[in-house]
Write an enzyme that holds these catalytic residues in place. Structure first.
Site, short mmCIF file in Angstrom:
data_model
loop_
_atom_site.label_atom_id
_atom_site.label_comp_id
_atom_site.label_asym_id
_atom_site.label_seq_id
_atom_site.Cartn_x
_atom_site.Cartn_y
_atom_site.Cartn_z
N LYS A 1 -20.96 91.08 69.77
CA LYS A 1 -20.89 90.05 68.64
C LYS A 1 -20.40 90.22 67.37
CE LYS A 1 -25.79 89.17 70.44
NZ LYS A 1 -27.26 88.25 70.11
N TYR B 1 -21.49 82.78 65.51
CA TYR B 1 -21.20 84.36 66.17
C TYR B 1 -20.51 84.04 67.79
CZ TYR B 1 -25.96 83.69 66.44
OH TYR B 1 -27.30 83.59 65.53
N ARG C 1 -6.90 76.16 44.19
CA ARG C 1 -7.50 75.39 44.93
C ARG C 1 -8.50 75.59 46.07
NH1 ARG C 1 -2.85 75.23 48.87
NH2 ARG C 1 -2.54 77.33 48.54
N ASP D 1 -39.61 84.17 70.87
CA ASP D 1 -39.21 85.12 70.49
C ASP D 1 -40.72 86.34 70.11
OD1 ASP D 1 -37.12 84.34 70.30
OD2 ASP D 1 -36.50 84.33 68.17
#
Length: 183
Positions: A72, A132, A23, A168
């Protein structure tokens, strides 16, 4: 799952052990007792999911200042990314060093990122999705970041940069007065 400590103490590459049959496969991505063996005792209080469309795009390098510093756990569930962390912990023997690894839907690896690290990634394919887990809630008042191309860190990104947010691109560079995060 298997925990392999990276060259930055406290950060781990987590390799899953899927069980396969006709599967498909099934894999455990979190086990409280297994994570306790590497010293993780915090709860995951927030989960985020990102989608980055263009190959070569960079997101990062983000962190949260204490007292809202966060652990994290990052996993790529679609595509491939070069995931990067930089040690910003005050008085760490690896302060200012970075580590990068490929995370992909195919390899199923995760990166465990301790408090006091900046995190970012570059997409190696189009349409990358990351999930995350965070040990602290997002706090705009404690948000921190360093520029993706900070010469003091010296990250070697694998691809030419195709996309980068204005935000950024404008993160600060580390200066000589930055002595690290106390976590």
């Amino acid at each position: 799952m298997t925990f392999k400590e990276t060259s930055l103490p406290g950060a781990y590459l987590v390799e899953l052990s899927p069980r396969s049959d006709n599967r498909g496969w099934f894999a455990r991505t979190y086990d409280k007792a297994a994570f306790a063996q590497i010293g993780h005792h915090d709860d995951w209080v927030q989960m985020n999911h990102s989608m980055t469309c263009q190959t070569g795009a960079i997101r990062g390098m983000h962190f949260q200042h204490p007292p809202k510093a966060e652990i994290k756990l990052v996993r790529c569930v679609a595509g491939r990314v070069f995931d990067v962390i930089a040690d910003l912990r005050a008085q760490s023997p690896t302060f200012g060093r970075w580590f990068g690894t490929e995370l992909s839907a195919d390899n199923g690896h995760m990166l465990y990122i301790p408090k006091g690290f900046a995190h970012g990634f570059q997409t190696l394919t189009a349409d990358c999705q990351l999930i995350y887990c965070h040990s602290a809630y997002y706090s705009p008042d404690h948000e921190g970041a360093i520029r993706y191309n900070d010469p003091r860190i010296g990250i070697t990104w694998p691809l030419p940069i195709s996309d980068l947010s204005d935000r950024d691109a404008s993160h600060p560079l580390l200066n000589d007065q930055f002595t690290g995060l106390t976590v």
